[in-house]
Design a protein around this motif. Structure first.
Motif, PDB file in Angstrom:
ATOM      1  N   SER A 182       0.832  -1.204   0.000  1.00 40.40           N
ATOM      2  CA  SER A 182       0.000   0.000   0.000  1.00 40.40           C
ATOM      3  C   SER A 182       0.863   1.249   0.000  1.00 40.40           C
ATOM      4  O   SER A 182       1.846   1.335   0.748  1.00 40.40           O
ATOM      5  N   ASN A 183       0.475   2.210  -0.811  1.00 42.44           N
ATOM      6  CA  ASN A 183       1.154   3.501  -0.831  1.00 42.44           C
ATOM      7  C   ASN A 183       0.132   4.602  -0.587  1.00 42.44           C
ATOM      8  O   ASN A 183      -0.599   5.003  -1.496  1.00 42.44           O
ATOM      9  N   PHE A 184       0.084   5.080   0.655  1.00 40.39           N
ATOM     10  CA  PHE A 184      -0.791   6.188   1.011  1.00 40.39           C
ATOM     11  C   PHE A 184      -0.063   7.526   0.888  1.00 40.39           C
ATOM     12  O   PHE A 184      -0.580   8.558   1.299  1.00 40.39           O
ATOM     13  N   GLY A 185       1.136   7.473   0.350  1.00 40.38           N
ATOM     14  CA  GLY A 185       1.965   8.657   0.176  1.00 40.38           C
ATOM     15  C   GLY A 185       3.384   8.445   0.651  1.00 40.38           C
ATOM     16  O   GLY A 185       4.283   9.221   0.334  1.00 40.38           O
ATOM     17  N   ALA A 186       3.619   7.378   1.427  1.00 32.81           N
ATOM     18  CA  ALA A 186       4.947   7.005   1.900  1.00 32.81           C
ATOM     19  C   ALA A 186       5.170   5.545   1.491  1.00 32.81           C
ATOM     20  O   ALA A 186       4.888   4.630   2.259  1.00 32.81           O
ATOM     21  N   PRO A 187       5.620   5.297   0.261  1.00 36.20           N
ATOM     22  CA  PRO A 187       5.621   3.937  -0.302  1.00 36.20           C
ATOM     23  C   PRO A 187       6.651   3.018   0.335  1.00 36.20           C
ATOM     24  O   PRO A 187       7.745   3.452   0.706  1.00 36.20           O
ATOM     25  N   PRO A 188       6.307   1.718   0.451  1.00 41.02           N
ATOM     26  CA  PRO A 188       7.264   0.729   0.941  1.00 41.02           C
ATOM     27  C   PRO A 188       8.095   0.106  -0.182  1.00 41.02           C
ATOM     28  O   PRO A 188       8.852  -0.822   0.055  1.00 41.02           O
ATOM     29  N   TYR A 189       7.926   0.606  -1.393  1.00 45.39           N
ATOM     30  CA  TYR A 189       8.667   0.082  -2.548  1.00 45.39           C
ATOM     31  C   TYR A 189       9.236   1.248  -3.353  1.00 45.39           C
ATOM     32  O   TYR A 189       8.852   2.408  -3.173  1.00 45.39           O
ATOM     33  N   ALA A 190      10.170   0.951  -4.248  1.00 43.69           N
ATOM     34  CA  ALA A 190      10.843   1.994  -5.020  1.00 43.69           C
ATOM     35  C   ALA A 190       9.885   2.660  -6.003  1.00 43.69           C
ATOM     36  O   ALA A 190       9.084   1.988  -6.654  1.00 43.69           O
ATOM     37  N   ILE A 191       9.961   3.973  -6.096  1.00 44.22           N
ATOM     38  CA  ILE A 191       9.163   4.766  -7.022  1.00 44.22           C
ATOM     39  C   ILE A 191      10.091   5.310  -8.114  1.00 44.22           C
ATOM     40  O   ILE A 191      11.123   5.912  -7.809  1.00 44.22           O
ATOM     41  N   SER A 192       9.723   5.111  -9.369  1.00 48.13           N
ATOM     42  CA  SER A 192      10.600   5.534 -10.457  1.00 48.13           C
ATOM     43  C   SER A 192      10.361   6.972 -10.897  1.00 48.13           C
ATOM     44  O   SER A 192      11.247   7.598 -11.483  1.00 48.13           O
ATOM     45  N   SER A 193       9.180   7.507 -10.628  1.00 53.86           N
ATOM     46  CA  SER A 193       8.869   8.855 -11.104  1.00 53.86           C
ATOM     47  C   SER A 193       8.807   9.860  -9.961  1.00 53.86           C
ATOM     48  O   SER A 193       9.588  10.789  -9.884  1.00 53.86           O
ATOM     49  N   GLY A 194       7.883   9.690  -9.040  1.00 48.41           N
ATOM     50  CA  GLY A 194       7.766  10.589  -7.899  1.00 48.41           C
ATOM     51  C   GLY A 194       6.781  11.703  -8.152  1.00 48.41           C
ATOM     52  O   GLY A 194       7.122  12.735  -8.732  1.00 48.41           O
ATOM     53  N   ASN A 195       5.539  11.511  -7.741  1.00 48.54           N
ATOM     54  CA  ASN A 195       4.493  12.511  -7.893  1.00 48.54           C
ATOM     55  C   ASN A 195       3.918  12.850  -6.531  1.00 48.54           C
ATOM     56  O   ASN A 195       3.726  11.971  -5.689  1.00 48.54           O
ATOM     57  N   GLN A 196       3.617  14.137  -6.313  1.00 49.04           N
ATOM     58  CA  GLN A 196       3.049  14.599  -5.053  1.00 49.04           C
ATOM     59  C   GLN A 196       1.648  15.153  -5.276  1.00 49.04           C
ATOM     60  O   GLN A 196       1.243  15.412  -6.407  1.00 49.04           O
ATOM     61  N   ASP A 197       0.913  15.316  -4.164  1.00 49.04           N
ATOM     62  CA  ASP A 197      -0.395  15.945  -4.286  1.00 49.04           C
ATOM     63  C   ASP A 197      -0.241  17.461  -4.371  1.00 49.04           C
ATOM     64  O   ASP A 197       0.879  17.995  -4.346  1.00 49.04           O
ATOM     65  N   GLY A 198      -1.350  18.168  -4.463  1.00 53.16           N
ATOM     66  CA  GLY A 198      -1.321  19.607  -4.631  1.00 53.16           C
ATOM     67  C   GLY A 198      -0.731  20.364  -3.457  1.00 53.16           C
ATOM     68  O   GLY A 198      -0.359  21.538  -3.599  1.00 53.16           O
ATOM     69  N   ASN A 199      -0.615  19.714  -2.295  1.00 54.54           N
ATOM     70  CA  ASN A 199       0.000  20.334  -1.122  1.00 54.54           C
ATOM     71  C   ASN A 199       1.475  19.988  -0.977  1.00 54.54           C
ATOM     72  O   ASN A 199       2.121  20.383  -0.004  1.00 54.54           O
ATOM     73  N   GLY A 200       1.984  19.211  -1.956  1.00 56.29           N
ATOM     74  CA  GLY A 200       3.386  18.823  -1.915  1.00 56.29           C
ATOM     75  C   GLY A 200       3.670  17.611  -1.052  1.00 56.29           C
ATOM     76  O   GLY A 200       4.829  17.351  -0.700  1.00 56.29           O
ATOM     77  N   TYR A 201       2.642  16.828  -0.721  1.00 52.86           N
ATOM     78  CA  TYR A 201       2.813  15.641   0.107  1.00 52.86           C
ATOM     79  C   TYR A 201       2.743  14.370  -0.735  1.00 52.86           C
ATOM     80  O   TYR A 201       2.046  14.305  -1.751  1.00 52.86           O
ATOM     81  N   GLY A 202       3.426  13.351  -0.265  1.00 54.69           N
ATOM     82  CA  GLY A 202       3.334  12.041  -0.895  1.00 54.69           C
ATOM     83  C   GLY A 202       4.425  11.787  -1.908  1.00 54.69           C
ATOM     84  O   GLY A 202       5.127  12.691  -2.366  1.00 54.69           O
ATOM     85  N   ASN A 203       4.537  10.522  -2.274  1.00 51.24           N
ATOM     86  CA  ASN A 203       5.484  10.056  -3.282  1.00 51.24           C
ATOM     87  C   ASN A 203       4.808   8.920  -4.039  1.00 51.24           C
ATOM     88  O   ASN A 203       4.820   7.777  -3.586  1.00 51.24           O
TER      89      ASN A 203
END
Length: 224
Positions: A182-203
């Motif tokens: 599960s990725n609620f914004g702090a992923p337990p797996y590698a992210i290749s791109s990296g996108n945030q929400d409009g407040n600048g939170y999450g990956n």
């Protein structure tokens, strides 16, 4: 593995307390990855530690292994734990079924999108302001869905209003093991791109729809 979380802004994880004590699942990676039980007849599901009753929320779920991944939302996740059922079995939940690409509610469903394989990522956009639910596969919203369509709900699944919903993920088959992350914004797996929400939170691996936010305590205080 590393996942960022702080005392001033907590991201949701999966709740280790909401499970059947006689048929428990296995939580790993900071309570973000769940492996179902091998016990015959069990359909274990992990539920998010944060529930929402308003606002717009986005998260992603990766299929790690297995062929019977089912993920969605429920306003009574304890019902799933008590009876070892998946989130599309009761009227309180809606689930996207990996093998068939269907969305089910109250043990009834219809074709919605494409099936998923190991490595694929299911995105969920939950619009609590309009009671709509959208699913994406690897960044493409299924059923021609448009999470920014508001009350029109283009391609959406309509859900019951006036409830507090939790995200749930797990297994739809009682005789095999499925592992999901599960990725609620702090992923337990590698992210290749990296996108945030409009407040600048999450990956996130894929772009967060406009107006939707990661499930963390700062966003919850503002939008939830």
């Amino acid at each position: 593995d590393q996942s960022t979380d702080t005392c001033t802004n907590n991201f949701a994880t999966l709740n280790p307390l909401n499970q059947n004590p006689s048929n428990q699942f296995v939580l790993e990676n900071g309570n973000l990855s769940v492996a179902s039980s091998t016990a015959v007849g069990t359909k274990n599901h992990g539920s998010s530690t944060i529930g929402v009753s308003s606002g717009k929320w986005y998260c992603e779920f990766k299929v790690d292994s297995g062929s019977y991944f089912v993920t969605g939302v429920s306003y009574d996740p304890s019902e799933l734990a008590r009876n070892n059922q998946d989130c599309g079995y009761y009227s309180s939940g809606w689930g996207y079924y990996q093998a068939l690409g269907t969305v089910r509610n109250n043990d009834s469903g219809s074709s919605y999108g494409n099936s998923l394989s190991a490595g694929d990522i299911l995105g969920i956009a939950l619009d609590m302001d309009n009671n709509k639910l959208y699913f994406s596969k690897n960044g493409t919203f299924q059923n021609s869905g448009d999470p920014t369509s508001g009350s029109t709900g283009t391609g959406a699944v309509s859900i019951t209003s006036g409830q507090t919903y939790f995200f749930v993920t797990g297994d739809a088959d009682g005789s095999s093991v499925t592992t999901t992350s599960s990725n609620f914004g702090a992923p337990p797996y590698a992210i290749s791109s990296g996108n945030q929400d409009g407040n600048g939170y999450g990956n996130f691996e894929y772009a967060v729809p406009s107006g939707y936010f990661a499930l963390n305590t700062k966003n919850l205080a503002e939008y939830g």
